[in-house]
Design a protein around this motif. Structure first.
Motif, PDB file in Angstrom:
ATOM      1  N   GLY A 149      36.080  50.620  34.900  1.00 28.30           N
ATOM      2  CA  GLY A 149      36.732  50.101  36.098  1.00 28.30           C
ATOM      3  C   GLY A 149      37.989  49.320  35.774  1.00 28.30           C
ATOM      4  O   GLY A 149      39.042  49.505  36.409  1.00 28.30           O
ATOM      5  N   MET A 150      37.909  48.448  34.766  1.00 28.19           N
ATOM      6  CA  MET A 150      39.093  47.666  34.388  1.00 28.19           C
ATOM      7  C   MET A 150      40.185  48.550  33.815  1.00 28.19           C
ATOM      8  O   MET A 150      41.377  48.353  34.089  1.00 28.19           O
ATOM      9  N   ASN A 151      39.797  49.527  33.003  1.00 20.84           N
ATOM     10  CA  ASN A 151      40.788  50.409  32.391  1.00 20.84           C
ATOM     11  C   ASN A 151      41.528  51.212  33.457  1.00 20.84           C
ATOM     12  O   ASN A 151      42.754  51.359  33.415  1.00 20.84           O
ATOM     13  N   PHE A 152      40.777  51.733  34.424  1.00 22.87           N
ATOM     14  CA  PHE A 152      41.378  52.509  35.510  1.00 22.87           C
ATOM     15  C   PHE A 152      42.346  51.637  36.314  1.00 22.87           C
ATOM     16  O   PHE A 152      43.486  52.045  36.587  1.00 22.87           O
ATOM     17  N   ALA A 153      41.889  50.445  36.695  1.00 22.74           N
ATOM     18  CA  ALA A 153      42.737  49.553  37.484  1.00 22.74           C
ATOM     19  C   ALA A 153      43.981  49.148  36.711  1.00 22.74           C
ATOM     20  O   ALA A 153      45.084  49.063  37.264  1.00 22.74           O
ATOM     21  N   GLY A 154      43.810  48.901  35.410  1.00 21.79           N
ATOM     22  CA  GLY A 154      44.954  48.530  34.587  1.00 21.79           C
ATOM     23  C   GLY A 154      45.955  49.662  34.450  1.00 21.79           C
ATOM     24  O   GLY A 154      47.169  49.455  34.533  1.00 21.79           O
ATOM     25  N   ALA A 155      45.451  50.879  34.259  1.00 26.73           N
ATOM     26  CA  ALA A 155      46.329  52.038  34.079  1.00 26.73           C
ATOM     27  C   ALA A 155      47.177  52.297  35.314  1.00 26.73           C
ATOM     28  O   ALA A 155      48.337  52.691  35.216  1.00 26.73           O
ATOM     29  N   TYR A 156      46.582  52.051  36.498  1.00 30.25           N
ATOM     30  CA  TYR A 156      47.302  52.293  37.753  1.00 30.25           C
ATOM     31  C   TYR A 156      47.878  51.015  38.359  1.00 30.25           C
ATOM     32  O   TYR A 156      48.401  51.047  39.473  1.00 30.25           O
ATOM     33  N   GLN A 157      47.785  49.901  37.623  1.00 29.95           N
ATOM     34  CA  GLN A 157      48.278  48.613  38.126  1.00 29.95           C
ATOM     35  C   GLN A 157      47.760  48.348  39.541  1.00 29.95           C
ATOM     36  O   GLN A 157      48.504  47.936  40.447  1.00 29.95           O
ATOM     37  N   ALA A 158      46.474  48.590  39.711  1.00 29.75           N
ATOM     38  CA  ALA A 158      45.844  48.402  41.016  1.00 29.75           C
ATOM     39  C   ALA A 158      45.569  46.915  41.266  1.00 29.75           C
ATOM     40  O   ALA A 158      45.233  46.175  40.338  1.00 29.75           O
ATOM     41  N   PRO A 159      45.710  46.466  42.503  1.00 33.27           N
ATOM     42  CA  PRO A 159      45.525  45.044  42.829  1.00 33.27           C
ATOM     43  C   PRO A 159      44.048  44.637  42.896  1.00 33.27           C
ATOM     44  O   PRO A 159      43.473  44.480  43.971  1.00 33.27           O
ATOM     45  N   ALA A 160      43.436  44.504  41.738  1.00 34.55           N
ATOM     46  CA  ALA A 160      42.014  44.163  41.657  1.00 34.55           C
ATOM     47  C   ALA A 160      41.815  42.850  40.897  1.00 34.55           C
ATOM     48  O   ALA A 160      42.591  42.519  40.000  1.00 34.55           O
ATOM     49  N   ILE A 161      40.783  42.127  41.276  1.00 37.77           N
ATOM     50  CA  ILE A 161      40.375  40.919  40.546  1.00 37.77           C
ATOM     51  C   ILE A 161      38.915  41.109  40.152  1.00 37.77           C
ATOM     52  O   ILE A 161      38.043  41.306  41.006  1.00 37.77           O
ATOM     53  N   PHE A 162      38.659  41.083  38.858  1.00 38.84           N
ATOM     54  CA  PHE A 162      37.306  41.251  38.327  1.00 38.84           C
ATOM     55  C   PHE A 162      36.782  39.886  37.885  1.00 38.84           C
ATOM     56  O   PHE A 162      37.316  39.292  36.947  1.00 38.84           O
TER      57      PHE A 162
END
Length: 347
Positions: free
Chosen positions: A163-176
């Protein structure tokens, strides 16, 4: 570890102090006191057989509510099973939270204006979901974030990295948010990973990682607020590890923390109690008093009593109810079962 208030409620990092009004500070305390009462009453209701599944929250109020206080109403919340308080403060009616605990389907039907999903029971599954929701927000041009929570045990799951890798790769606005309460049920965090912290694992996927005092509501708020600002400005996701502690068992389903935690450990963390710490700080600013706290406690008890009464008045769920909400158009096998159960329920 980022900290603003020490265990005695004293300011130790004035430069990091968030820009909160006196009313905001009081509201934060009100929510923490209310949530502590809700936890106490929920445990009692569980023991009376009036609730089903319940994961105690006492000790984690600063981590849960400090992070949530930094959000906007339109932000999307993906909680774990211990994160019902954030759902409630995000807009889930209290009686529905009780129905969720009972396994009633209405407890999982989020109100139309509530950007949230039901608490996730599968460890870590909400992390990959949050990455997808965050990417959806980005593609729609929304200035909002998806925030998700898990415990230290969740950080040992494959979904955590994916999940973190995907969000990081797409610069998605997520907070884990990983709420490190020291134990994944009974397994201590030091036996789960050779890493010194969970926060440092963010480096492997190229996103910022922060280690925060999870018993300090101001520190948690400020770090989450900054993570949200970065996210909506197109700077991608953030991993936040909050060092916290649950005073009760993992869940009320038979866990006995005395088998894996010592009295000394419990005593050490009780000295860091987030409510005591913040209370001292607010009392020093003449913003809080015993009378004000008692008012919150009594109001919480009244609202909880009314909510459980409303939950008790909800129609008992039937098999036909569950079948009817599974599909827009029922497949033939469920149509057959629907007719079968309609006949049984009519008797």
């Amino acid at each position: 570890m980022i900290q603003i208030l020490n265990e005695d409620g004293e300011m130790v990092n004035e430069d990091a102090m968030p820009d909160l009004s006196d009313d905001d500070l009081v509201e934060l305390m009100r929510r923490m006191v209310y949530t502590r009462v809700l936890d106490q009453r929920s445990i009692a209701l569980n023991r009376q057989g009036r609730l089903g599944f319940y994961a105690p929250t006492a000790g984690q109020e600063a981590s849960q509510l400090g992070s949530h206080f930094a959000l906007e109403k339109e932000d999307f919340l993906l909680p774990a099973y211990r994160d019902v308080p954030q759902l409630i403060w995000h807009g889930l009616p209290l009686y529905q939270a009780f129905l969720f605990s009972r396994g009633h389907f209405h407890g999982n039907q989020m109100p139309e204006d509530l950007n949230a999903v039901s608490p996730q029971i599968i460890i870590g599954a909400q992390i990959t979901q949050a990455a997808g929701v965050a990417l959806g927000l980005k593609r729609r041009g929304k200035k909002n974030v998806a925030i998700t929570y898990t415990g230290d045990g969740g950080a040992s799951q494959g979904d955590f990295y994916e999940g973190m890798n995907f969000a990081g790769a797409y610069q998605a606005p997520a907070i884990f948010v990983v709420q490190n309460n020291q134990f994944a049920i009974s397994v201590p965090v030091e036996k789960q990973s050779a890493a010194k912290t969970i926060a440092q694992k963010a480096a492997a996927v190229g996103v910022p990682g922060y280690l925060v005092d999870g018993m300090d509501v101001l520190a948690v708020y400020q770090v989450t607020k900054e993570a949200r600002e970065r996210a909506i400005n197109g700077e991608g996701p953030t991993l936040i590890e909050t060092m916290t502690y649950r005073y009760g068992p993992h869940t009320m389903a038979g866990d006995d923390p005395t088998r894996y935690r010592t009295d000394d450990m419990d005593d050490e963390w009780e000295k860091k109690d987030p409510l005591v710490r913040f209370r001292k700080y607010l009392e020093g600013k003449d913003l809080w008093s015993e009378d004000k706290e008692n008012e919150v406690i009594e109001k919480a008890k009244e609202e909880i009593k009314a909510a459980i009464k409303k939950a008790d008045g909800q129609d008992k769920q039937k098999v036909t109810d569950l079948i009817s909400i599974m599909h827009d158009k029922l497949p033939y096998n469920l149509e057959e079962q629907m007719e079968e159960y309609k006949e049984k329920e009519s008797k």
